[in-house]
Structure formats: structure tokens, C-alpha cells
Design a protein around this motif. Structure first.
Motif, PDB file in Angstrom:
ATOM      1  N   ALA A  20      11.950  11.298  24.644  1.00  0.00           N
ATOM      2  CA  ALA A  20      12.927   9.923  24.148  1.00  0.00           C
ATOM      3  C   ALA A  20      14.235  10.108  23.913  1.00  0.00           C
ATOM      4  N   VAL A  21      14.787  11.528  23.614  1.00  0.00           N
ATOM      5  CA  VAL A  21      16.004  11.712  23.298  1.00  0.00           C
ATOM      6  C   VAL A  21      16.891  12.596  24.338  1.00  0.00           C
ATOM      7  N   LEU A  22      16.136  13.093  25.299  1.00  0.00           N
ATOM      8  CA  LEU A  22      16.627  13.751  26.444  1.00  0.00           C
ATOM      9  C   LEU A  22      16.656  13.121  27.705  1.00  0.00           C
ATOM     10  N   ILE A  88      19.369  13.774  16.266  1.00  0.00           N
ATOM     11  CA  ILE A  88      19.061  13.113  17.345  1.00  0.00           C
ATOM     12  C   ILE A  88      20.308  12.675  18.231  1.00  0.00           C
ATOM     13  N   ALA A  89      21.378  12.284  17.586  1.00  0.00           N
ATOM     14  CA  ALA A  89      22.487  11.725  18.201  1.00  0.00           C
ATOM     15  C   ALA A  89      23.150  13.083  19.183  1.00  0.00           C
ATOM     16  N   THR A  90      23.031  14.164  18.695  1.00  0.00           N
ATOM     17  CA  THR A  90      23.454  15.234  19.634  1.00  0.00           C
ATOM     18  C   THR A  90      22.759  15.327  20.940  1.00  0.00           C
ATOM     19  N   VAL A  93      23.491  11.832  22.955  1.00  0.00           N
ATOM     20  CA  VAL A  93      24.904  12.184  23.551  1.00  0.00           C
ATOM     21  C   VAL A  93      25.115  12.975  24.728  1.00  0.00           C
ATOM     22  N   SER A  94      24.506  14.246  24.533  1.00  0.00           N
ATOM     23  CA  SER A  94      24.286  15.157  25.694  1.00  0.00           C
ATOM     24  C   SER A  94      23.826  14.616  26.836  1.00  0.00           C
ATOM     25  N   ALA A  95      22.559  13.962  26.452  1.00  0.00           N
ATOM     26  CA  ALA A  95      21.797  13.568  27.700  1.00  0.00           C
ATOM     27  C   ALA A  95      22.830  12.373  28.484  1.00  0.00           C
ATOM     28  N   LEU A  96      23.143  11.579  27.577  1.00  0.00           N
ATOM     29  CA  LEU A  96      24.180  10.459  28.497  1.00  0.00           C
ATOM     30  C   LEU A  96      25.411  11.147  29.058  1.00  0.00           C
TER      31      LEU A  96
END
Length: 224
Positions: A20-22, A88-90, A93-96
């Protein structure tokens, strides 16, 4: 539910979390930095989890009681929510960053950062082996003794030191520089968590006040 079943479910939930986050924000599964990070994270946590399940199941049970609702102090519920949001933001944002190509992180930096992730996360896991009362939530249990040797002889909060190293290394490990801004934003929340925890330990854990006089630094030797 048995402890083993809880551990399996927790691992499965972790994989869903990373998806979900990456990979969802990255817009692709063709993200080798993301896959390498997940592999390093899994290997660094599975081995200690198996060890604790066999040798120290009570310690593993404490470790699995995590999240805002597991905290007994209201301030810690707010702080841990902020820490989780920053984490989660880390990742997002890294994935984006990977998706839109905002950063150009050399492959050798990615690999070094992955090593630091393993060292930080492995150190945080080792703390639980050294101190079976180290849990994911802040409590002082009946009969709890003071841990003052090993990693606790270097800094007062080695688990947080390992977690901080892991989080700092996470954005470059994922091929991002911009994700470091989210890590920086989590610093005040981590400091607030440590200061409030020390207040409770000084009041409730015998010997902790004297321990703080022997081990001066909380997180980084020579700094703080």
C-alpha cells in the motif's frame, strides 16, 4: 489466537502495508529498490521473531502490542500517532519520488543505505533480546528490572537509536532524497516520546535515576 498465529498474521499485514505504501504510490512493481527494502526488512525481523517465539514468547507478546491504543499514557497516544504518520509519509513520498523521478540516487548509495537499514533494524531487534521488557508500548510491569548493560551501556534508548538509523536510511534505500524531509518532520515526535518515557521510568522503575547519571546520552553518544 496463539502467539504463532498472531505473528503470521502480523507478517501478512506487513506485506499488505508495504504494497500500500510503496508499490501502489510508485505505480509499478518494477521497483527494485522497494523489493530490496522489503527483503531486508523481512529478513532482519523474521529471524529475531522466530528466536523470541522459541526462547522468550512473553517478550514477543509485548513487542506485538503496538499502536496508539496499546499506549497507557495519553501523550504517548498522540506521539506514536505522529510517528506512524511520519513513517507512512516517508514511504509514500519516497515511492512517489521513484515514480516521478524527482531524485537521482546512485545505486551504491542505495546499497549502503540498505545496509544501514539492516544495521538499525537489527539493532532495534537485538535490544529485545537483551531486555525482554522492551516492548512497542511504554509501560513498567511488576517485577521489571533495569537494563543497563550491552547496548544500554552506550545510550539509554538503543531501540529508538536503531529505529532512527533505519528511518534516516530508508529514503535513500528507496532511491529518494525527498523522503528525508518526512524523517526530519518525525524528529520532534520521537524526542517527545523519549522525554515522556524517561519521566515515567524515573518515577516508576527503581534505579533509573541513577542509571541516567551513569549513561548520559539518550540516543546519540556525545550528542543527546
Amino acid at each position: 489466537m496463539t502467539l504463532a498465529a498472531q505473528a503470521v498474521l502480523s507478517s501478512a499485514a506487513g506485506l499488505v502495508f508495504f504494497a500500500a505504501v510503496l508499490f501502489w504510490p510508485a505505480g509499478t512493481v518494477d521497483y527494485w529498490q522497494g523489493w530490496l527494502f522489503v527483503a531486508v526488512f523481512a529478513l532482519t525481523t523474521i529471524v529475531p521473531t522466530v528466536y523470541l517465539a522459541i526462547r522468550h514468547p512473553a517478550a514477543l507478546a509485548r513487542r506485538m502490542k503496538a499502536g496508539p491504543m496499546a499506549e497507557t499514557r495519553p501523550v504517548q497516544r498522540v506521539v506514536i500517532t505522529a510517528v506512524i504518520a511520519a513513517a507512512i509519509a516517508t514511504f509514500v513520498v519516497s515511492a512517489l519520488d521513484h515514480r516521478f523521478g524527482w531524485s537521482d540516487v546512485p545505486n551504491w548509495v542505495v546499497l549502503v543505505a540498505e545496509l544501514l537499514v539492516a544495521i538499525g533494524l537489527g539493532g532495534a531487534q537485538w535490544v529485545i533480546v537483551q531486555n525482554n521488557y522492551a516492548g512497542a508500548s511504554i509501560t513498567v510491569e511488576p517485577g521489571q528490572t533495569l537494563a543497563s548493560t550491552g547496548l544500554y551501556g552506550l545510550v539509554r534508548h538503543p531501540m529508538y537509536a536503531g529505529a532512527a538509523l533505519m528511518m534516516i536510511a530508508t529514503p535513500p534505500a528507496l532511491g529518494s532524497w525527498w523522503g528525508l524531509l518526512c524523517v526530519l518532520g518525525s524528529a520532534p515526535a520521537l524526542a517527545a516520546r523519549i522525554l515522556d518515557e524517561e519521566k515515567m521510568l524515573t518515577e516508576e522503575l527503581p534505579g533509573y535515576r541513577e542509571y541516567t547519571r551513569r549513561v548520559r546520552y539518550r540516543l546519540i553518544p556525545g550528542v543527546w
